[in-house]
Structure formats: structure tokens, C-alpha cells
Design a protein around this motif. Structure first.
Motif, mmCIF file in Angstrom:
data_model
loop_
_atom_site.group_PDB
_atom_site.id
_atom_site.type_symbol
_atom_site.label_atom_id
_atom_site.label_comp_id
_atom_site.label_asym_id
_atom_site.label_seq_id
_atom_site.Cartn_x
_atom_site.Cartn_y
_atom_site.Cartn_z
ATOM 1 N N TYR A 87 86.481 104.108 -6.399
ATOM 2 C CA TYR A 87 87.929 103.915 -6.302
ATOM 3 C C TYR A 87 88.666 105.017 -7.060
ATOM 4 C CZ TYR A 87 92.539 101.947 -7.221
ATOM 5 O OH TYR A 87 93.900 101.779 -7.341
ATOM 6 N N VAL A 88 88.160 105.365 -8.267
ATOM 7 C CA VAL A 88 88.789 106.431 -9.058
ATOM 8 C C VAL A 88 88.702 107.762 -8.322
ATOM 9 C CG1 VAL A 88 88.604 107.755 -11.186
ATOM 10 C CG2 VAL A 88 88.463 105.262 -11.245
ATOM 11 N N ALA A 89 87.534 108.029 -7.677
ATOM 12 C CA ALA A 89 87.390 109.282 -6.925
ATOM 13 C C ALA A 89 88.389 109.340 -5.782
ATOM 14 C CB ALA A 89 85.953 109.387 -6.397
ATOM 15 N N LEU A 90 88.593 108.185 -5.131
ATOM 16 C CA LEU A 90 89.565 108.139 -4.043
ATOM 17 C C LEU A 90 90.973 108.412 -4.560
ATOM 18 C CD1 LEU A 90 89.834 107.509 -0.991
ATOM 19 C CD2 LEU A 90 90.245 105.133 -1.631
ATOM 20 N N GLN A 91 91.291 107.873 -5.716
ATOM 21 C CA GLN A 91 92.613 108.065 -6.289
ATOM 22 C C GLN A 91 92.783 109.500 -6.785
ATOM 23 O OE1 GLN A 91 95.112 106.014 -6.087
ATOM 24 N NE2 GLN A 91 93.847 104.411 -5.134
ATOM 25 N N ARG A 92 91.693 110.143 -7.237
ATOM 26 C CA ARG A 92 91.803 111.538 -7.679
ATOM 27 C C ARG A 92 92.213 112.433 -6.503
ATOM 28 N NH1 ARG A 92 86.952 111.154 -11.156
ATOM 29 N NH2 ARG A 92 87.646 111.264 -13.335
ATOM 30 N N ILE A 93 91.611 112.141 -5.324
ATOM 31 C CA ILE A 93 91.969 112.939 -4.148
ATOM 32 C C ILE A 93 93.442 112.732 -3.835
ATOM 33 C CG2 ILE A 93 91.556 113.231 -1.684
ATOM 34 C CD1 ILE A 93 88.655 112.416 -2.190
ATOM 35 N N ARG A 94 93.876 111.482 -3.984
ATOM 36 C CA ARG A 94 95.281 111.175 -3.674
ATOM 37 C C ARG A 94 96.226 111.858 -4.655
ATOM 38 N NH1 ARG A 94 98.037 105.113 -3.645
ATOM 39 N NH2 ARG A 94 100.164 105.822 -3.111
ATOM 40 N N TYR A 95 95.867 111.836 -5.991
ATOM 41 C CA TYR A 95 96.744 112.409 -6.998
ATOM 42 C C TYR A 95 96.407 113.868 -7.310
ATOM 43 C CZ TYR A 95 98.744 107.869 -8.078
ATOM 44 O OH TYR A 95 99.416 106.685 -8.004
ATOM 45 N N ASP A 96 95.539 114.429 -6.535
ATOM 46 C CA ASP A 96 95.154 115.833 -6.687
ATOM 47 C C ASP A 96 94.638 116.119 -8.099
ATOM 48 O OD1 ASP A 96 94.674 118.401 -5.930
ATOM 49 O OD2 ASP A 96 96.754 119.077 -6.194
ATOM 50 N N TYR A 97 93.802 115.202 -8.585
ATOM 51 C CA TYR A 97 93.116 115.369 -9.869
ATOM 52 C C TYR A 97 94.070 115.526 -11.040
ATOM 53 C CZ TYR A 97 89.036 116.085 -6.923
ATOM 54 O OH TYR A 97 88.043 115.919 -5.997
ATOM 55 N N GLN A 98 95.175 114.754 -11.072
ATOM 56 C CA GLN A 98 96.132 114.823 -12.168
ATOM 57 C C GLN A 98 95.790 113.829 -13.291
ATOM 58 O OE1 GLN A 98 98.641 117.062 -12.483
ATOM 59 N NE2 GLN A 98 97.713 117.996 -10.651
ATOM 60 N N PHE A 99 94.663 113.157 -13.229
ATOM 61 C CA PHE A 99 94.265 112.211 -14.306
ATOM 62 C C PHE A 99 92.733 112.259 -14.460
ATOM 63 C CE2 PHE A 99 93.802 109.815 -10.454
ATOM 64 C CZ PHE A 99 92.687 109.022 -10.677
ATOM 65 N N ASP A 100 92.307 111.731 -15.609
ATOM 66 C CA ASP A 100 90.863 111.732 -15.910
ATOM 67 C C ASP A 100 90.477 110.328 -16.385
ATOM 68 O OD1 ASP A 100 88.256 112.449 -16.338
ATOM 69 O OD2 ASP A 100 88.663 113.334 -18.328
ATOM 70 N N VAL A 101 89.333 109.840 -15.944
ATOM 71 C CA VAL A 101 88.805 108.528 -16.373
ATOM 72 C C VAL A 101 87.509 108.765 -17.120
ATOM 73 C CG1 VAL A 101 88.015 106.246 -15.669
ATOM 74 C CG2 VAL A 101 89.869 107.358 -14.412
ATOM 75 N N ARG A 102 87.467 108.290 -18.333
ATOM 76 C CA ARG A 102 86.281 108.471 -19.188
ATOM 77 C C ARG A 102 85.613 107.113 -19.424
ATOM 78 N NH1 ARG A 102 89.498 112.173 -23.662
ATOM 79 N NH2 ARG A 102 90.115 113.854 -22.172
ATOM 80 N N TYR A 103 84.273 107.095 -19.412
ATOM 81 C CA TYR A 103 83.495 105.851 -19.532
ATOM 82 C C TYR A 103 82.653 105.881 -20.801
ATOM 83 C CZ TYR A 103 84.693 105.467 -14.585
ATOM 84 O OH TYR A 103 85.358 105.403 -13.409
ATOM 85 N N ASP A 104 82.683 104.770 -21.533
ATOM 86 C CA ASP A 104 81.821 104.569 -22.719
ATOM 87 C C ASP A 104 81.214 103.161 -22.611
ATOM 88 O OD1 ASP A 104 80.522 104.547 -25.115
ATOM 89 O OD2 ASP A 104 82.340 104.525 -26.376
ATOM 90 N N VAL A 105 80.047 103.096 -21.973
ATOM 91 C CA VAL A 105 79.433 101.791 -21.662
ATOM 92 C C VAL A 105 78.057 101.709 -22.314
ATOM 93 C CG1 VAL A 105 78.694 100.230 -19.830
ATOM 94 C CG2 VAL A 105 80.679 101.721 -19.469
ATOM 95 N N VAL A 106 77.770 100.603 -22.991
ATOM 96 C CA VAL A 106 76.436 100.357 -23.559
ATOM 97 C C VAL A 106 75.461 100.088 -22.412
ATOM 98 C CG1 VAL A 106 75.064 98.879 -25.068
ATOM 99 C CG2 VAL A 106 77.427 99.449 -25.691
ATOM 100 N N GLU A 107 74.381 100.872 -22.351
ATOM 101 C CA GLU A 107 73.473 100.793 -21.207
ATOM 102 C C GLU A 107 72.825 99.419 -21.063
ATOM 103 O OE1 GLU A 107 70.635 103.899 -21.229
ATOM 104 O OE2 GLU A 107 72.120 105.507 -21.077
#
Length: 545
Positions: free
Chosen positions: A405-425
Motif C-alpha cells: 500500500y505504501v509503495a502504491l502511495q509513493r507512486i501517487r505522491y511521487d516519492y514525497q514521503f518515507d516510511v521507516r519500519y522498526d519491528v521485533v522479528e
């Protein structure tokens, strides 16, 4: 049988003790007569005065000695009130001297029934007293007195017991039942019996006297005996019927007590039934009514404070269970409503998928790689969101869908935002509700980030048995009114990608976790927004960290 044995032993022991006391009393009486007779024999003062009197030739001396002897005999009789007649008897002449009472005519020692003879002394009786004006029964003693100078005739000291002493010693009422006294002389014959019909005087009872046991049973009687060191024996004969009557009396008393105890036990059992068993049955009926899902039945009190307390607590529990059932029903209705709401925002997935696949193949055929990539990502997002594999998925699957979903939104917003993940495996295999992360990140995109390049941080960790999910953006932030409106069902769904806002997240947490799940939003103008969600872990914390 146990009672019979106990009572027989008790009765026998009581009779034997009473008989032993009778024997001792009679022995003491005869021994006392023996002691007094010594004072009247030649060894005593009175006996010596008699010897001098009989050998004296002086009339004055004889008169003086006679007065002295009579005075001393009266003194002896006064100091021994249990004694009756006392005298000196001359068998040759048949006369008596110094008697303290008037003696009947024809009195003679030879006619008295001999009881025993010990050391020259003879004990007689029981027999009629020598007192002229009485017919009472007494015991007596005759002791020979040797007077120097008068060898041709033996003089006897004769002493009787008190007239009332015999009845005091041989009293039938001592045994508590009808009893017969029998006195046996040295030869074992009956010297006295107070039942001449059953036990006549002179009858041979040597089989009782010579028996090794103190209790014998013969001819329908129980015989209890005591043997005296003076040679005589005393026997008590009790009819077996009278003996058993005593036991039967005790048995009737015991039976009466048993019946009273039984009646009291039955009354106590009824009381226990009324105060314990009936209330317990009342509680049981309440439990069965609960098992039948009757939560509104009327509480019936027992009027017993303890049981009513239990029933009151039970009624509270029943009310609480009813409330929980109602809450579960409400959650289920909410869950169904969410599913319906979700369906309202869905388009036929087969039509969408087929259409998107057609577009994707046309783009590939024409060499449009960007369009091919966009359609491929959009297809995966739709497949996950519109899928029917279940309402609960693993965290790794939810994250993969979120990344698409984030990748789809990046295409829409032309990569104007960044999503960072910090998840315990170790949390990737944890299960969470489907489609719960995307609305939060979507809200950050639409309501948090502005025109400038923004950053969204997704942190997932375990703490205190909960999975803590935090989505933070560095956007312009929101006011409290905007946050409240955002969490409400009437939020601006037209700005959402799929038209499902944060109210959906709140309701899905309520459905799956009730009060164990928490969701909160912190936002300040100019400082961004942080959304935090806490849901229970499905595995132990030790296996996650």
C-alpha cells in the motif's frame, strides 16, 4: 449381651461388697464381745473379784465384792452400748449371777445354736434373747471362767449383742432387692435363715461353704458367700428372677433413653433438613435455572442468613453473566456490522482483478513498465484487502500488505514521503486482526503529512504481555477537535483510500480484545501525530524477546 455382662458384674460386685461389709460388721461385733468377755474372765478385774467372792467366807466381804462386781458390769455395759444381756452362768445349778437384765425362766447355754467355737470360746446365734421381756434375735458368746478352788463346776461368762444390732447388721434392704441371709456354722449347716421355707435351719449347705468361688448358681438362686476367720460363713441367696429384674429395670431405662435419643436425633435431622438441605436445594434450583440460561428469574430467599448471603452473591454473579452475554451479543452484532460496512465499500473483486490483469497485459505488450508495476502493486493491495481468508492474519502478512500500500502511495505522491519500519522479528508470527495497520498509516498520509517531504515511523515491540504498535509522523499535527472527529464514524471518508477510517480500527479492537485492547492518539500542532495501539500477545513474552 455387653449390657448384660456389665450390669451382672456391677450387681454382683455391689452385692459382694455389701456382703463383705456385713461379714466385717459381724466379725467386729463378735470380736468386741470376745474382748469384753476377757474383762469378765479370770484375766480381768471383774473375773478376779468373782474368784475372790466365790472363795470368801466373810459375809461382809462377799457383800462388798458383790456390789463391786455389779457396779463394774454396769460400767462395762455402759461403755459398750452394742452389748445387751451380760451374766455369769452356773450350768450345774442352772442359776445365773450378776445379770444386768431380768432373765427368762429355763435359760440354758446348752440349748443355744452353736455358730462356731474358737479357742474355747463359743459363739451362738442367731437366737432369741435371754431377756425375759423381749423376743428379739441376738448373737451371743459363752466363755468358760476357771475359778481357783472350784474345780467341780465350770462357770461361763455369757454376753449378748444389743437387741437392735442384729436387724442393723442383717438388713435385706442393703442389697436393693429381695435377699435372704443364711448363716452357716463350722460344719456347713444352716445356723440361721430368714427364709425357713426355702432354707430351713439345720439344712446342709457344705457344698456352698466348701466351694472355691464366692458366687454360685443353684436351684434357681444366686448364692454369694463370705467366709469368716472365726469359722462361720454368711451367705446371701437371691432369686434369679429378682436378680434379672434389676437388669431388666436398667435395660428398660437404657431403652427409654435410647428412644428419647432416637426421637431427638429424628427431630434434629428434620431441623437440619429444614435449615440446611432445603436451602441447598433452593440454591441448586437457582444453579439449574442459570444452566437453562434464565438470567431474569426471581431470587427466592431461604430466610437463613448464611444461605441468603450465598444466594445474593450468586444472583450478582448471574446478573454479571447476563451482562457479559449481552456484551458478547453486542460485539457480535458490531462485528457483523463491520463486515457489512466493509462489503459496502467493496466492488466485485473478480471484476476488478480481471480488469486490472487486462490493463497489466496491455501495458506489458506496449512496454509500459511503470504502468505494469503500478497495476501489479495495486492488484496485491486489493487482493489482500478484499480477500476472504479470515479476519485474523500473521503480523508479517499485514506488514507485507502495508508495504504494498505504501509503495502504491509513493507512486501517487511521487516519492514525497518515507516510511521507516522498526519491528521485533520474534513478533512476525503473532496474529493480529486483518487490515488494522493500513488505516492508521493511511490516516498519517492524508491527515498528517503536508506538501513537504514527510517521514512515517512504524515501531512494533513487545512489552508487559502486549504488542505495542506505534505509528508516528512529522506532519503539521491536529487539534483535539480534529482528533475527535477523526475517531468518529462520521469522518471524511471521501479522503480515505478505501473509505474505512480510524473508527473501524477502534471497533475491530473492541470486537477482538474487548477491554484488553487500547488505542490512543497524541497530536500537537506543528509537532506531528503519534498513534499507539496495544493488543495482547498470543505467545509468552519469554519466547518473543
Amino acid at each position: 449381651m455387653a449390657l448384660q455382662t456389665i450390669f451382672h458384674e456391677k450387681i454382683e460386685s455391689g452385692i459382694q461388697n455389701t456382703l463383705s461389709q456385713t461379714r466385717v460388721s459381724l466379725e467386729n461385733t463378735l470380736s468386741n464381745m470376745e474382748y469384753v468377755s476377757l474383762q469378765l474372765s479370770q484375766e480381768g478385774t471383774v473375773g478376779q473379784s468373782l474368784s475372790i467372792l466365790l472363795s470368801s467366807q466373810s459375809i461382809f466381804e462377799q457383800l462388798q465384792l458383790t456390789t463391786e462386781i455389779q457396779k463394774n458390769m454396769n460400767l462395762v455395759n455402759f461403755t459398750n452400748p452394742y452389748l445387751g444381756v451380760m451374766l455369769y452362768f452356773f450350768p450345774g445349778e442352772g442359776k445365773v449371777m450378776f445379770q444386768n437384765r431380768e432373765i427368762r425362766d429355763g435359760f440354758s447355754i446348752k440349748s443355744l445354736p452353736l455358730l462356731s467355737s474358737v479357742k474355747g470360746e463359743s459363739f451362738f446365734g442367731p437366737h432369741q434373747t435371754a431377756y425375759k421381756y423381749s423376743s428379739n434375735t441376738v448373737f451371743s458368746l459363752a466363755r468358760p471362767v476357771n475359778v481357783p478352788g472350784i474345780e467341780q463346776e465350770t462357770i461361763y461368762v455369757y454376753i449378748e449383742t444389743n437387741l437392735l444390732l442384729f436387724e442393723k447388721i442383717l438388713n435385706k434392704h442393703h442389697f436393693g432387692m429381695n435377699a435372704s441371709h443364711i448363716l452357716l456354722n463350722q460344719s456347713g449347716k444352716i445356723a440361721y435363715s430368714d427364709d425357713q421355707v426355702q432354707f430351713p435351719s439345720g439344712a446342709d449347705f457344705s457344698f456352698i461353704k466348701n466351694s472355691d468361688v464366692n458366687v454360685a448358681e443353684e436351684k434357681g438362686f444366686y448364692f454369694f458367700k463370705e467366709v469368716s476367720d472365726q469359722g462361720w460363713s454368711i451367705v446371701v441367696a437371691i432369686d434369679k428372677r429378682d436378680f434379672e429384674k434389676e437388669f431388666n429395670t436398667w435395660l428398660l431405662r437404657y431403652g427409654g433413653i435410647s428412644l428419647v435419643c432416637l426421637a431427638l436425633s429424628i427431630a434434629l435431622a428434620l431441623l437440619v433438613w429444614r435449615t440446611v438441605y432445603r436451602p441447598i436445594r433452593s440454591i441448586l434450583r437457582e444453579i439449574r435455572s442459570l444452566a437453562g440460561s434464565k438470567f431474569d428469574s426471581k431470587l427466592n430467599k431461604t430466610n437463613v442468613r448464611e444461605f441468603d448471603s450465598v444466594l445474593f452473591e450468586f444472583d450478582l454473579m448471574r446478573t454479571r453473566i447476563g451482562e457479559l452475554f449481552a456484551e458478547i451479543e453486542q460485539n457480535e452484532r458490531m462485528k457483523a456490522q463491520l463486515e457489512v460496512e466493509k462489503l459496502l465499500h467493496q466492488i466485485n473483486p473478480h471484476f476488478i482483478h480481471n480488469t486490472l490483469n487486462t490493463i497489466q497485459w496491455i501495458a506489458r505488450m506496449n512496454g509500459q513498465d511503470d504502468i505494469d508495476r503500478l497495476v501489479s502493486i495495486f492488484t496485491r493491495v486489493l487482493h489482500y484487502n478484499l480477500g476472504k481468508e479470515g479476519s485474523v492474519v500473521k503480523l508479517r502478512d499485514e506488514l507485507e500488505a502495508l508495504k504494498d500500500y505504501v509503495a502504491l502511495q509513493r507512486i501517487r505522491y511521487d516519492y514525497q514521503f518515507d516510511v521507516r519500519y522498526d519491528v521485533v522479528e520474534t513478533l512476525l508470527d503473532q496474529t493480529i486482526p486483518r487490515f488494522i495497520l493500513q488505516p492508521i498509516v493511511e490516516n498519517a498520509l492524508y491527515h498528517g503529512l503536508g506538501d513537504e517531504e514527510g517521514v512515517i515511523e512504524v515501531r512494533i515491540a513487545a512489552h508487559g504481555g502486549y504488542m505495542n504498535i506505534e505509528v508516528k509522523d512529522n506532519g503539521a499535527g491536529m487539534t483535539e477537535e480534529e482528533v475527535s472527529r477523526l475517531l468518529s464514524y462520521e469522518s471524511e471518508r471521501k479522503k480515505s483510500g478505501l473509505g474505512i477510517g480510524l473508527s473501524y480500527v477502534l471497533r475491530i479492537i473492541k470486537v477482538h480484545y474487548a477491554d484488553n485492547g487500547r488505542f490512543q492518539v497524541e497530536s500537537r500542532i506543528g509537532h506531528g501525530t503519534t498513534m499507539t495501539m496495544n493488543i495482547p500477545l498470543t505467545q509468552r513474552r519469554g519466547t518473543l524477546e
